[in-house]
Design a protein around this motif. Structure first.
Motif, PDB file in Angstrom:
ATOM      1  N   LEU A  30       2.027   1.840  -3.492  1.00 11.01           N
ATOM      2  CA  LEU A  30       0.907   2.299  -4.320  1.00 11.01           C
ATOM      3  C   LEU A  30       0.658   3.790  -4.074  1.00 11.01           C
ATOM      4  CD1 LEU A  30      -1.455   1.698  -6.214  1.00 11.01           C
ATOM      5  CD2 LEU A  30      -2.790   1.021  -4.221  1.00 11.01           C
ATOM      6  N   PRO A  74      -2.189  -4.603  -1.908  1.00 11.41           N
ATOM      7  CA  PRO A  74      -3.483  -3.916  -1.798  1.00 11.41           C
ATOM      8  C   PRO A  74      -4.374  -4.141  -3.022  1.00 11.41           C
ATOM      9  CG  PRO A  74      -1.702  -2.356  -2.188  1.00 11.41           C
ATOM     10  CD  PRO A  74      -1.058  -3.681  -1.918  1.00 11.41           C
ATOM     11  N   ALA A  81      -5.296  13.393  -7.598  1.00 12.27           N
ATOM     12  CA  ALA A  81      -6.147  12.254  -7.263  1.00 12.27           C
ATOM     13  C   ALA A  81      -5.862  11.779  -5.844  1.00 12.27           C
ATOM     14  CB  ALA A  81      -5.919  11.114  -8.257  1.00 12.27           C
ATOM     15  N   ALA A  82      -4.585  11.693  -5.505  1.00 13.88           N
ATOM     16  CA  ALA A  82      -4.220  11.234  -4.168  1.00 13.88           C
ATOM     17  C   ALA A  82      -4.741  12.211  -3.117  1.00 13.88           C
ATOM     18  CB  ALA A  82      -2.701  11.096  -4.061  1.00 13.88           C
ATOM     19  N   ASP A  83      -4.623  13.495  -3.405  1.00 15.76           N
ATOM     20  CA  ASP A  83      -5.069  14.516  -2.467  1.00 15.76           C
ATOM     21  C   ASP A  83      -6.577  14.419  -2.241  1.00 15.76           C
ATOM     22  OD1 ASP A  83      -4.835  16.671  -0.774  1.00 15.76           O
ATOM     23  OD2 ASP A  83      -5.054  18.151  -2.358  1.00 15.76           O
ATOM     24  N   LEU A  84      -7.322  14.208  -3.343  1.00 16.14           N
ATOM     25  CA  LEU A  84      -8.779  14.112  -3.225  1.00 16.14           C
ATOM     26  C   LEU A  84      -9.194  12.936  -2.354  1.00 16.14           C
ATOM     27  CD1 LEU A  84     -10.431  14.920  -6.658  1.00 16.14           C
ATOM     28  CD2 LEU A  84     -10.648  16.131  -4.506  1.00 16.14           C
ATOM     29  N   LEU A  85      -8.323  11.932  -2.244  1.00 16.37           N
ATOM     30  CA  LEU A  85      -8.658  10.780  -1.414  1.00 16.37           C
ATOM     31  C   LEU A  85      -8.171  10.968   0.012  1.00 16.37           C
ATOM     32  CD1 LEU A  85      -7.944   7.919  -3.909  1.00 16.37           C
ATOM     33  CD2 LEU A  85     -10.124   8.897  -3.215  1.00 16.37           C
ATOM     34  N   GLY A  86      -7.685  12.154   0.299  1.00 15.88           N
ATOM     35  CA  GLY A  86      -7.272  12.425   1.665  1.00 15.88           C
ATOM     36  C   GLY A  86      -5.858  11.953   1.978  1.00 15.88           C
ATOM     37  N   LEU A  87      -5.070  11.634   0.958  1.00 20.26           N
ATOM     38  CA  LEU A  87      -3.686  11.229   1.227  1.00 20.26           C
ATOM     39  C   LEU A  87      -2.805  12.471   1.338  1.00 20.26           C
ATOM     40  CD1 LEU A  87      -3.468   8.282  -1.297  1.00 20.26           C
ATOM     41  CD2 LEU A  87      -3.719   8.140   1.169  1.00 20.26           C
ATOM     42  N   GLU A 112       2.235  10.032  -9.965  1.00 25.08           N
ATOM     43  CA  GLU A 112       1.485  10.027 -11.225  1.00 25.08           C
ATOM     44  C   GLU A 112       0.424  11.119 -11.242  1.00 25.08           C
ATOM     45  OE1 GLU A 112       1.598   8.115 -13.993  1.00 25.08           O
ATOM     46  OE2 GLU A 112       3.255   6.834 -13.390  1.00 25.08           O
ATOM     47  N   ASN A 113      -0.355  11.199 -10.185  1.00 20.24           N
ATOM     48  CA  ASN A 113      -1.486  12.118 -10.166  1.00 20.24           C
ATOM     49  C   ASN A 113      -1.731  12.593  -8.729  1.00 20.24           C
ATOM     50  OD1 ASN A 113      -3.896  13.442 -10.437  1.00 20.24           O
ATOM     51  ND2 ASN A 113      -4.863  11.881 -11.701  1.00 20.24           N
ATOM     52  N   ARG A 170       3.546   5.766  -5.725  1.00 22.29           N
ATOM     53  CA  ARG A 170       3.428   5.848  -7.185  1.00 22.29           C
ATOM     54  C   ARG A 170       2.288   6.768  -7.586  1.00 22.29           C
ATOM     55  NH1 ARG A 170       2.007   0.887  -9.600  1.00 22.29           N
ATOM     56  NH2 ARG A 170       1.496  -0.043  -7.596  1.00 22.29           N
ATOM     57  N   SER A 171       1.180   6.701  -6.837  1.00 21.66           N
ATOM     58  CA  SER A 171       0.032   7.535  -7.189  1.00 21.66           C
ATOM     59  C   SER A 171       0.350   9.014  -7.004  1.00 21.66           C
ATOM     60  CB  SER A 171      -1.171   7.157  -6.330  1.00 21.66           C
ATOM     61  OG  SER A 171      -1.469   5.795  -6.500  1.00 21.66           O
ATOM     62  N   ARG A 193      -2.838  22.489  -4.537  1.00 23.61           N
ATOM     63  CA  ARG A 193      -4.237  22.077  -4.419  1.00 23.61           C
ATOM     64  C   ARG A 193      -5.131  23.120  -5.087  1.00 23.61           C
ATOM     65  NH1 ARG A 193      -6.817  20.599   1.290  1.00 23.61           N
ATOM     66  NH2 ARG A 193      -5.682  18.673   0.930  1.00 23.61           N
ATOM     67  N   ARG A 242       0.828  -1.199   0.000  1.00 23.12           N
ATOM     68  CA  ARG A 242       0.000   0.000   0.000  1.00 23.12           C
ATOM     69  C   ARG A 242       0.869   1.258   0.000  1.00 23.12           C
ATOM     70  NH1 ARG A 242      -4.563   1.032   4.608  1.00 23.12           N
ATOM     71  NH2 ARG A 242      -4.705   3.292   4.374  1.00 23.12           N
ATOM     72  N   LEU A 293     -14.619  12.118   3.310  1.00 28.30           N
ATOM     73  CA  LEU A 293     -14.755  10.676   3.114  1.00 28.30           C
ATOM     74  C   LEU A 293     -15.148   9.997   4.415  1.00 28.30           C
ATOM     75  CD1 LEU A 293     -11.684  10.165   0.781  1.00 28.30           C
ATOM     76  CD2 LEU A 293     -14.072   9.744   0.181  1.00 28.30           C
ATOM     77  N   THR A 329     -10.444  11.859 -11.547  1.00 28.33           N
ATOM     78  CA  THR A 329      -9.149  12.031 -10.898  1.00 28.33           C
ATOM     79  C   THR A 329      -8.619  10.645 -10.592  1.00 28.33           C
ATOM     80  OG1 THR A 329     -10.291  12.218  -8.814  1.00 28.33           O
ATOM     81  CG2 THR A 329      -9.629  14.247  -9.847  1.00 28.33           C
ATOM     82  N   GLY A 381     -10.209  14.101   3.139  1.00 29.15           N
ATOM     83  CA  GLY A 381     -10.182  12.971   4.064  1.00 29.15           C
ATOM     84  C   GLY A 381     -11.340  13.039   5.053  1.00 29.15           C
ATOM     85  N   ARG A 406      -7.096  22.607 -10.830  1.00 28.56           N
ATOM     86  CA  ARG A 406      -7.623  21.403 -11.454  1.00 28.56           C
ATOM     87  C   ARG A 406      -7.707  21.556 -12.945  1.00 28.56           C
ATOM     88  NH1 ARG A 406     -12.858  19.759  -8.298  1.00 28.56           N
ATOM     89  NH2 ARG A 406     -12.907  21.894  -7.621  1.00 28.56           N
ATOM     90  N   PRO A 455      -2.127  -3.326   3.752  1.00 25.54           N
ATOM     91  CA  PRO A 455      -0.712  -2.941   3.640  1.00 25.54           C
ATOM     92  C   PRO A 455       0.051  -3.766   2.603  1.00 25.54           C
ATOM     93  CG  PRO A 455      -1.353  -3.089   5.934  1.00 25.54           C
ATOM     94  CD  PRO A 455      -2.515  -3.581   5.151  1.00 25.54           C
TER      95      PRO A 455
END
Lengths: 290, 497
Positions: free
Chosen positions: A150, B109, A161-167, A157-158, A153-154, A287, A147, B76, B88, B73, A290, B106
């Protein structure tokens, strides 16, 4: 036969720092940050490692302490790059070039008193070589089998996208750049503690640049980096080998690392490797854009 | 009790009140449509709900409890999922890798999440292949991945931001089926759109925003196209076919057996033949990537012809864009920001890009700024471009105003042929009406228009004939009376080929 074996052995010993530094650069590039400061971070790592080993009198314990110090200094130097490029969003290429110049200059200046000092205890090379190969395998597994990889890499790459998922894009990039710097420092320590073992100004001799180019040559793959590093280690060895045996002026050979870099990039271009670059490589993330 | 409640949300940006005391609520198991023109504050509201912006005032309640949403976050975690207008997704990664991002195990995934994806997807009638790389997916498939992603994260409120703007009619129908399933499963959906028929087809209630304020709140039973449009625009809007009686003249453009390759060296146009007469509007429909870009590039002199001939008013088309323009071909390009303008240059400079090198804008090697500004001023007034000044860089203008700058520049020299590619994509009703009016005026003056669009309403309301590009071949053109939305949709997806 003996000649070939010897060449291979030398290729491995040149290839080891190449692989370490290449894996480091690969790691932060996979997170989307280019760091052209590898050469500078290697020099700083080489000096820090040597200084600690020299100052503490070389025992087995202090070798590891010295290696650790080199990685720490590499990571700290990389954090400067991270701050400038991730937080302040400066141009990554310019910042990296400055880091190389800063690192080489500072190492040269601070290292004056170690110049010509011998380090008596020469540790064996093979643990480092095996360690670097193991590291490549480990990095390959992390990137594609976990994970953490992943996420990394994300982010490369983008990042949007990662930010929108709360990463935490910024956090991941900082960590990747610092880890990349630590590996460059490790490569430097290998030069000043294991390969030489001594300190001279300019001892990184373009290896850092080759490592940066190698990342492209191997298409950002840690597994291919093993073979790429051995291959260029071999070319590097041949350069030294020929230097002693021909009438060609030594300046020509001194310029070979840089010609190698061009060769690496040309070969990568032919193989279309640029297309493997992480999508967001070299681009600061803001951020909301877009 | 409403699942999600917004109370008096206010958001200010420098010089703009983007959301002005917006209050609304969503109940479980309903589709709430959020309508408004560009700049009405829909996107700001979505960004606030999804934690990208913080509201200046007001509060968000989830099941009656105030929640603080400071980041995506948080959103979500609160069970709010967003299906963004532009996906996205990491295009090089597989569907499973994208969906595992942030929530996977982990170790391994992507591999471990695949069965879960299939279960959730099948539960709501969504078809996706977890192993497919995202870059191989169609826009509709990418959207499904986004929906599954929100569901995997336990979203109870699903925000769909203009989800149909990239879909064919059939794909949109499939999306609506999924939305009904989700509604039946008790999810709350917020459907953002400015396509009124779709809103009427799917929504249970409609909330209309204009200039940051809620100006209307209608249950489905009280909503009609005319009523919603009036609320959105602030005045009544006509939905009749816009084309009057055309005056069709001589054959202006003759394309015979045209083949051309794409930038990736694949055959993108295969033996395309058609004629276009002066005064005529020929619509070209098709799903993006079926040769539309290549056709327009050939006709504007940007792409070389592999085979076949293109004749403009009886003479072969020149092969460089400036000479093509000089022969009277105007180009309103697909990518209005990067291809249609130089974003960092001023409005006046962008308006002069076609004509700066000759009198009256220059004399010899010397530019004449006074003439330049005078011409720009006249064009800005004629096309009602809303810009702070002539020296403002066009990147600071809204999409509609950028498009007006392009129209003013391209149509200045009384073109004979106008290549209009997605001319109203993303524009609001007001700007769209103006673009349509200008194009039709030009046909009355004898110009021919090649209208490439994915908006079937637009094609059907403006065109005299419509052709469909499917995999590089031109189907038709058919007289507009002989085709329907449904038939075009089938032709576009190869359903009748």
């Amino acid at each position: 036969m003996e000649e070939v074996l010897n060449a291979l052995a030398r290729a491995l010993s040149f290839g080891t720092p190449l692989l370490m530094a290449c894996l480091g650069a690969l790691l932060n590039e996979r997170a989307g940050v280019v760091n052209l400061g590898v050469e500078g971070m290697m020099a700083l790592g080489a000096l820090a490692g040597f200084a600690v080993a020299f100052g503490s009198g070389v025992g087995d314990g202090s070798l590891w302490l010295a290696v650790l110090a080199a990685m720490l200094v590499g990571a700290l130097a990389a954090l400067v790059h991270a701050f400038v490029t991730i937080t302040l969003q400066a141009n990554q290429f310019v910042a990296g070039l400055s880091l190389t110049m800063l690192g080489l200059g500072a190492a040269g200046l601070l290292g004056k008193r170690f110049e010509g000092q011998p380090l008596f205890n020469q540790p064996p090379e093979w643990p480092f070589t095996l360690g670097a190969i193991a590291l490549a395998l480990l990095l390959g597994f992390i990137l594609y089998g976990t994970r953490l990889g992943l996420t990394l890499r994300s982010v490369g790459e983008n990042p949007a996208a990662a930010d929108l998922l709360g990463l935490d894009v910024v956090g991941v990039r900082y960590a990747a750049v610092a880890a990349g710097g630590a590996l460059a420092g490790l490569a430097g320590a290998y030069l000043s503690l294991v390969y030489r073992p001594s300190w001279t100004d300019g001892m990184t001799a373009g290896l850092g640049w080759i490592a940066v180019a190698l990342v492209i040559f191997v298409g950002w793959s840690p597994l291919r980096a093993i073979f790429g590093a051995v291959f260029f280690g071999l070319l590097y060895y041949l350069q030294f080998r020929l230097q002693g045996q021909s009438a060609i002026p030594s300046e020509v050979f001194a310029s070979l690392p840089y010609l190698l870099v061009i060769l690496v990039l040309a070969l990568s271009g032919l193989r279309g490797q640029q297309g493997n670059a992480p999508e967001a490589l070299g681009k600061p993330y803001r951020r909301g854009e877009r | 009790m409403p699942l999600l409640q917004l109370k008096h949300i206010t958001k200010r940006f420098p010089g703009v009140l983007a959301n002005d005391r917006v209050s609304l609520e969503v109940f479980p198991g309903e589709v709430l449509a959020l309508l408004g023109e560009n700049g009405a504050g829909k996107s700001t509201l979505v960004s606030i709900l999804y934690g990208l912006y913080r509201p200046d005032e007001g509060e968000i309640l989830l099941e009656g409890q105030p929640v603080r949403i400071a980041s995506p976050g948080d959103a979500l975690k609160a069970g709010i999922g967003l299906v963004p207008q532009h996906p996205t997704l990491v295009s090089r990664h597989t569907v499973a890798e994208n969906l595992a991002l942030g929530i996977g195990t982990p170790l391994l995934p992507a591999q471990r999440i695949a069965p879960l994806i299939e279960r959730v997807a099948q539960g709501f009638g969504l078809q996706i292949d977890p192993k497919a790389p995202v870059y191989t997916l169609s826009p509709g498939e990418k959207q499904r991945v986004e929906i599954v992603r929100a569901l995997l994260r336990g979203a109870r409120v699903l925000i769909l931001d203009e989800p149909t703007s990239v879909l064919t009619p059939q794909e949109a129908e499939a999306l609506f089926r999924v939305m009904r399933e989700l509604r039946a499963a008790g999810k709350s959906l917020i459907f953002i759109s400015h396509k009124l028929e779709e809103v009427l087809a799917i929504a249970d209630r409609c909330v209309v925003l204009r200039r940051g304020q809620v100006v209307g709140h209608l249950p489905r039973a009280e909503a009609s196209q005319a009523r919603l449009a009036e609320l959105m625009v602030g005045r009544s809007v006509s939905f009749a076919r816009k084309r009057g009686a055309p005056r069709i003249g001589e054959v202006l453009l003759q394309v015979r057996d045209l083949s051309a390759r794409s930038s990736r060296d694949l055959l993108a146009l295969k033996g395309v033949s058609f004629e276009l007469r002066s005064g005529e509007v020929l619509g070209i429909a098709g799903v993006a990537g079926n040769g539309q870009s290549e056709l327009v590039e050939v006709l504007s002199g940007l792409r070389t012809i592999e085979q076949g001939t293109v004749q403009l008013a009886g003479a072969p088309l020149p092969s460089d864009p400036a000479r093509v323009f000089a022969r009277g071909v105007a180009h309103i390009p697909e990518d209005r920001i990067r291809m249609g303008t130089v974003p960092s240059m001023s409005v006046a400079e962008n308006l002069a890009l076609r004509s700066f090198d000759r009198p009256p804008l220059s004399r010899g090697f010397v530019l004449r700024p006074a003439a330049w500004l005078a011409q720009a001023q006249a064009q800005v007034q004629a096309y009602a471009v809303a810009t702070p000044s002539l020296h403002t860089p066009t990147r600071l203008l809204s999409g509609g105003n950028i498009q007006k700058v392009i129209l003013a520049r391209e149509l200045a020299g009384r073109p004979r042929l106008i290549l209009a590619v997605h001319p109203t994509y993303g524009l609001d009703i007001g700007a769209t009406e103006q673009v349509h009016r200008v194009l039709l005026e030009k046909t009355d003056q004898g110009a021919a228009v090649l209208l490439v669009s994915e908006d079937l309403e637009e094609l059907l309301s403006l065109s005299d004939r419509i052709g469909v590009l499917y995999q590089g071949r031109l189907l038709g053109p058919y007289p507009v009376e002989a085709v329907s939305r449904e038939r075009l949709g089938l032709l576009m997806t190869g359903g009748l080929a």
